[in-house]
Design a protein around this motif. Structure first.
Motif, PDB file in Angstrom:
ATOM      1  N   GLY A 165      33.688  49.983  52.720  1.00  0.00           N
ATOM      2  CA  GLY A 165      33.907  49.512  54.267  1.00  0.00           C
ATOM      3  C   GLY A 165      35.432  49.324  54.759  1.00  0.00           C
ATOM      4  O   GLY A 165      36.424  50.063  54.267  1.00  0.00           O
ATOM      5  N   ARG A 166      35.833  48.312  55.177  1.00  0.00           N
ATOM      6  CA  ARG A 166      37.219  47.872  55.705  1.00  0.00           C
ATOM      7  C   ARG A 166      37.649  46.983  54.794  1.00  0.00           C
ATOM      8  O   ARG A 166      38.706  46.363  55.002  1.00  0.00           O
ATOM      9  N   LYS A 167      37.066  46.618  53.732  1.00  0.00           N
ATOM     10  CA  LYS A 167      37.469  45.597  52.698  1.00  0.00           C
ATOM     11  C   LYS A 167      37.858  46.266  51.380  1.00  0.00           C
ATOM     12  O   LYS A 167      37.377  47.057  50.882  1.00  0.00           O
ATOM     13  N   ALA A 168      38.742  45.664  50.873  1.00  0.00           N
ATOM     14  CA  ALA A 168      39.349  45.951  49.568  1.00  0.00           C
ATOM     15  C   ALA A 168      38.996  44.864  48.508  1.00  0.00           C
ATOM     16  O   ALA A 168      39.457  43.726  48.432  1.00  0.00           O
ATOM     17  N   ILE A 169      38.142  45.176  47.700  1.00  0.00           N
ATOM     18  CA  ILE A 169      37.534  44.166  46.751  1.00  0.00           C
ATOM     19  C   ILE A 169      38.029  44.219  45.539  1.00  0.00           C
ATOM     20  O   ILE A 169      38.563  45.284  45.003  1.00  0.00           O
ATOM     21  N   SER A 170      38.245  42.995  44.950  1.00  0.00           N
ATOM     22  CA  SER A 170      38.944  43.100  43.501  1.00  0.00           C
ATOM     23  C   SER A 170      37.968  42.580  42.557  1.00  0.00           C
ATOM     24  O   SER A 170      37.675  41.340  42.418  1.00  0.00           O
ATOM     25  N   PRO A 171      37.243  43.653  41.975  1.00  0.00           N
ATOM     26  CA  PRO A 171      36.013  43.023  41.082  1.00  0.00           C
ATOM     27  C   PRO A 171      36.652  42.505  39.826  1.00  0.00           C
ATOM     28  O   PRO A 171      37.489  43.142  39.295  1.00  0.00           O
ATOM     29  N   HIS A 172      35.754  41.780  39.349  1.00  0.00           N
ATOM     30  CA  HIS A 172      36.241  40.997  37.858  1.00  0.00           C
ATOM     31  C   HIS A 172      34.860  40.943  37.013  1.00  0.00           C
ATOM     32  O   HIS A 172      33.840  40.956  37.524  1.00  0.00           O
ATOM     33  N   MET A 173      35.252  41.156  35.775  1.00  0.00           N
ATOM     34  CA  MET A 173      33.848  41.123  34.783  1.00  0.00           C
ATOM     35  C   MET A 173      33.865  39.772  34.335  1.00  0.00           C
ATOM     36  O   MET A 173      34.758  38.921  34.448  1.00  0.00           O
ATOM     37  N   ARG A 174      32.690  39.490  34.018  1.00  0.00           N
ATOM     38  CA  ARG A 174      32.278  38.078  33.611  1.00  0.00           C
ATOM     39  C   ARG A 174      33.068  37.768  32.273  1.00  0.00           C
ATOM     40  O   ARG A 174      33.545  36.364  32.215  1.00  0.00           O
ATOM     41  N   ARG A 175      33.318  38.706  31.589  1.00  0.00           N
ATOM     42  CA  ARG A 175      34.301  38.150  30.293  1.00  0.00           C
ATOM     43  C   ARG A 175      35.596  39.170  30.248  1.00  0.00           C
ATOM     44  O   ARG A 175      35.251  40.558  30.248  1.00  0.00           O
ATOM     45  N   GLY A 176      36.823  38.745  30.287  1.00  0.00           N
ATOM     46  CA  GLY A 176      37.629  39.517  29.966  1.00  0.00           C
ATOM     47  C   GLY A 176      37.972  40.089  28.824  1.00  0.00           C
ATOM     48  O   GLY A 176      37.768  39.484  27.778  1.00  0.00           O
ATOM     49  N   ASN A 177      38.633  41.417  28.781  1.00  0.00           N
ATOM     50  CA  ASN A 177      38.995  42.023  27.251  1.00  0.00           C
ATOM     51  C   ASN A 177      40.439  41.933  27.195  1.00  0.00           C
ATOM     52  O   ASN A 177      41.461  41.722  28.213  1.00  0.00           O
ATOM     53  N   LEU A 178      40.900  41.552  25.993  1.00  0.00           N
ATOM     54  CA  LEU A 178      42.359  41.800  25.647  1.00  0.00           C
ATOM     55  C   LEU A 178      42.768  43.068  25.716  1.00  0.00           C
ATOM     56  O   LEU A 178      41.957  44.101  25.574  1.00  0.00           O
ATOM     57  N   PRO A 179      44.123  43.490  25.793  1.00  0.00           N
ATOM     58  CA  PRO A 179      44.625  44.546  25.483  1.00  0.00           C
ATOM     59  C   PRO A 179      44.420  45.218  24.254  1.00  0.00           C
ATOM     60  O   PRO A 179      44.217  44.605  23.264  1.00  0.00           O
ATOM     61  N   ILE A 180      44.508  46.542  24.286  1.00  0.00           N
ATOM     62  CA  ILE A 180      44.319  47.281  22.951  1.00  0.00           C
ATOM     63  C   ILE A 180      45.371  47.343  21.974  1.00  0.00           C
ATOM     64  O   ILE A 180      46.533  47.565  22.498  1.00  0.00           O
ATOM     65  N   GLY A 181      45.347  46.777  20.576  1.00  0.00           N
ATOM     66  CA  GLY A 181      46.490  46.805  19.866  1.00  0.00           C
ATOM     67  C   GLY A 181      47.116  45.334  19.662  1.00  0.00           C
ATOM     68  O   GLY A 181      48.084  45.548  18.856  1.00  0.00           O
TER      69      GLY A 181
END
Length: 397
Positions: free
Chosen positions: A290-306
């Motif tokens: 719609g007119r909103k910009a949502i910043s979705p987040h996961m319950r558990r974050g992941n670290l970068p690869i490597g």
């Protein structure tokens, strides 16, 4: 080339002789072969004692390669109920799988473009290398080729940049009824660390990824080359989790925790609008609803690869709705500064993206022109990339 006898009668390792500096043979790491009449069970027993051998070429009596046998596939057959009994004395020639064949002295860049830059055509993870007489010389894996390309010297910078452009241009076109896709990438130097990747899957789903490698320029392009090759040949049916773990192991092993990448990896199903995703420390995502910009987040974050040797990535699942637009970008867009030292920022990026008409083509022109106008004569400071997945209004999956 010469052969070296081993302590077993069925396995032979080719010893490379003279290799030209630009030949693809330099990237090969697999030189083992087995005669066509060797039995599958005996071969499996030998491979069990030799864990370093991942693939063997099956050779006719005259040295011609008839195909390849992969360690994992052979063991899968043997481990099935009554597998050994069923295989019995089955000759290796009956289990050999076909593989693309290349001249062992062909130019490495030409072969890399063919293997790593293929479009929709499915590429085998392994290729056979032969001499002018057709005799087996080595087995080349796409991953080894990608690794070798990541170690190119300074003299190859210009050619590496051209290859990276071709790889990006070889992305498979995705989009269909009720949805569309757009992506854009621009390096800060001739070669960069940002890239996006798309690939259609046999079941109608699509795989997409946007990655941002630490650093810029040639050093970052080394990681890009290897990552690209792995994304091209990985069996996506094994799932996002296994893909991330395999990629992490390769980067850690190759770069010894000195290089890493953030990335957004996803599989989208147009039939259900379901999105499976792994956000690996990237977090530059907006969902326009719609007119909103949502910043979705996961319950558990992941670290970068490597950055860690062992990871267990959290896989999220989102249900998209008609009219949604999923925007994934790299921080080079928002962190670009102008002459006053002010960053472009998320607010300006959201406004530029949201003001574009849904489904309209050329968002990359809108975004790039807005950022270039903002920075003025200030040089581009980082690689810039984005992906936009747009769902049409109305209709049901």
């Amino acid at each position: 080339m010469s052969t070296a006898p081993t302590d077993t009668a069925i396995l032979t390792e080719i010893r490379p002789g003279r290799m030209y500096s630009s030949s693809v043979l330099r990237a090969a790491r697999h030189f083992w072969s087995v005669p066509a009449d060797a039995t599958a069970t005996v071969l499996a027993d030998e491979l069990q004692r030799r864990p370093q051998i991942q693939v063997v070429a099956v050779l006719a009596e005259d040295g011609r390669a008839l195909g390849l046998i992969r360690r994992d596939r052979l063991f899968a057959l043997v481990s099935k109920p009554f597998g050994r009994e069923i295989l019995g004395r089955t000759p290796a020639s009956e289990l050999a799988e076909e593989s693309p064949v290349y001249d062992a002295h062909a130019g490495i860049f030409a072969v890399a473009q063919d293997v790593l830059g293929a479009g929709a055509e499915e590429i085998s993870p392994y290729q056979l290398l032969i001499d002018e007489g057709g005799s087996f010389q080595a087995t080349l894996s796409a991953q080894d080729l990608a690794n070798y390309m990541s170690r190119i010297t300074q003299d190859d910078i210009e050619l590496a940049g051209k290859l990276q452009e071709r790889l990006q241009e070889s992305n498979e076109a995705i989009g269909g009824e009720g949805w569309s896709f757009e992506a854009w990438s621009r390096p800060a130097k001739g070669v960069g660390g940002d890239f996006y990747f798309t690939r259609r899957m046999d079941d109608g789903r699509v795989f997409l990824a946007l990655c941002d490698v630490s650093g810029k320029g040639v050093a970052a392009s080394l990681v890009v080359s290897m990552t690209w090759g792995m994304l091209r040949v990985f069996d996506l049916r094994r799932g996002l989790g296994e893909l991330i773990r395999t990629l992490n192991e390769a980067i850690v092993t190759t770069f010894h925790l000195e290089k890493y990448l953030t990335g957004f990896f996803a599989v989208y199903d147009p039939a259900t609008r379901n999105l499976s995703l792994a956000d690996m420390g990237h977090s530059h995502v907006f969902l326009f609803r719609g007119r909103k910009a949502i910043s979705p987040h996961m319950r558990r974050g992941n670290l970068p690869i490597g950055i860690e040797r062992d990871i267990d990535p959290a896989i999220g699942r989102w249900r998209l709705e008609a009219g949604d637009r999923l925007f994934i970008y790299s921080d080079g867009l928002t962190e670009q500064e102008n002459a006053a030292g002010e960053e472009y920022g998320e607010r300006r990026l959201i406004r530029a993206t949201s003001e574009a008409q849904p489904g309209a083509e050329g968002l990359h022109a809108t975004v790039s022109e807005a950022i270039d106008a903002f920075r003025g004569r200030t040089p581009q400071q980082d690689d810039m990339s984005f992906m936009l997945l747009s769902l049409d209004l109305g209709g049901t999956p």
